[in-house]
Design a protein around this motif. Structure first.
Motif, PDB file in Angstrom:
ATOM      1  N   UNK A 123     -21.251  17.282  16.341  1.00 49.31           N
ATOM      2  CA  UNK A 123     -20.993  17.491  14.911  1.00 49.31           C
ATOM      3  C   UNK A 123     -20.906  18.989  14.654  1.00 49.31           C
ATOM      4  N   UNK A 124     -21.101  19.398  13.434  1.00 52.44           N
ATOM      5  CA  UNK A 124     -20.943  20.812  13.099  1.00 52.44           C
ATOM      6  C   UNK A 124     -21.877  21.711  13.899  1.00 52.44           C
ATOM      7  N   UNK A 125     -22.996  21.167  14.357  1.00 54.24           N
ATOM      8  CA  UNK A 125     -23.963  21.960  15.121  1.00 54.24           C
ATOM      9  C   UNK A 125     -23.576  22.096  16.590  1.00 54.24           C
ATOM     10  N   UNK A 126     -22.536  21.371  16.997  1.00 59.93           N
ATOM     11  CA  UNK A 126     -22.112  21.437  18.391  1.00 59.93           C
ATOM     12  C   UNK A 126     -22.283  20.109  19.096  1.00 59.93           C
ATOM     13  N   UNK A 127     -21.964  20.091  20.388  1.00 61.61           N
ATOM     14  CA  UNK A 127     -22.091  18.883  21.187  1.00 61.61           C
ATOM     15  C   UNK A 127     -23.548  18.474  21.314  1.00 61.61           C
ATOM     16  N   UNK A 128     -23.790  17.176  21.307  1.00 58.26           N
ATOM     17  CA  UNK A 128     -25.133  16.652  21.490  1.00 58.26           C
ATOM     18  C   UNK A 128     -25.396  16.556  22.991  1.00 58.26           C
ATOM     19  N   UNK A 129     -26.249  17.394  23.494  1.00 57.75           N
ATOM     20  CA  UNK A 129     -26.477  17.507  24.934  1.00 57.75           C
ATOM     21  C   UNK A 129     -26.942  16.186  25.539  1.00 57.75           C
ATOM     22  N   UNK A 130     -26.230  15.760  26.590  1.00 55.59           N
ATOM     23  CA  UNK A 130     -26.634  14.576  27.338  1.00 55.59           C
ATOM     24  C   UNK A 130     -26.382  13.254  26.652  1.00 55.59           C
TER      25      UNK A 130
END
Length: 253
Positions: free
Chosen positions: A75-82
């Motif tokens: 989302x706006x905060x970036x990719x969700x790691x993993x």
């Protein structure tokens, strides 16, 4: 129900038009056929238009073929790691067609075919089948490194679109309206002219709300979405669709 209605309309277009038609071999016979090929499963009605041309009309549809895989999202905060979600792509086509078989002689089974297919634009659709909460707030899924935006419900819709109107040219063997026998097998080889297939993605931004084309020229060839860029470039270059089918035809009268 819609497919049945279209086929019924096709039948009415080829009904006999009076005793005078019998003398001129205009719509003096009618046959029904079923086909199987790269354009899917088809149902046709056929009638002669004079001694050198036969008209065919009907519908063809390809059963839905789907492929699923897990993709990254963010989302706006970036990719969700993993974290990944499942996404599914589906190929599905339905067309109404009007084709004319042209024979070099009255005894020939070889023919040239010209006509058109008419169907929906979206031949391939894709979307995520899982909806994490983060996708509902400016979210996107990543395919080939390229972000595809999700709508307010958290679903990222993607479409590959072609022209509604698809001219057709081809060759074939056999007669859709058999002359000497009640049944006949025919085959055809040709191409549908799709135009330039384009990839569309949903955009939730208020200034660009709705579907918009994803152009490969707008993607950095040296960036993380290089794979998506190459794939979209290939899709844009597929301007024709090969049609190879075989039909079983039965003369009604």
């Amino acid at each position: 129900m819609k497919k049945l209605a279209m086929f019924a309309l096709s039948l009415t277009l080829l009904l006999p038009t009076g005793l005078k038609a019998q003398d001129n071999e205009m719509f003096n016979h009618l046959s029904l056929g079923i086909s199987l090929g790269t354009d899917g499963i088809g149902f046709e009605a056929a009638a002669p238009i004079g001694r050198y041309v036969q008209a065919r009309t009907g519908i063809s549809f390809m059963p839905a073929f789907s492929y699923s895989d897990d993709v990254k999202y963010g989302n706006r905060s970036g990719d969700v790691a993993g974290k990944k979600v499942n996404a599914k792509g589906t190929l599905h086509m339905t067309d109404w067609k009007l084709l004319f078989d042209i024979y070099p002689s009255t005894k020939s089974t070889f023919h040239f075919t010209a006509g058109f297919y008419l169907g929906k634009q979206a031949v391939v659709t894709g979307k995520n089948t899982e909806v994490p909460t983060l996708l509902m707030d400016g979210g996107y899924i990543l395919i080939g490194g390229q972000p595809f935006g999700a709508n307010a419900e958290g679903v990222a819709n993607i479409e590959v679109r072609v022209n509604n109107f698809k001219p057709y040219l081809g060759i074939g063997f056999g007669r859709a309206v058999p002359r000497k026998h009640r049944f006949a097998v025919t085959c055809d080889l040709g191409v549908q002219f799709w135009g330039k297939p384009k990839v569309y993605s949903w955009n939730q931004d208020m200034l660009n709300y709705g579907f918009h084309e994803v152009k490969y020229k707008d993607i950095d060839p040296n960036g993380s979405a290089a794979d998506a860029r190459d794939a979209i470039k290939v899709i844009n270059g597929i301007g024709v669709y090969p049609v190879l089918n075989i039909r079983l035809n039965g003369r009604i009268f």
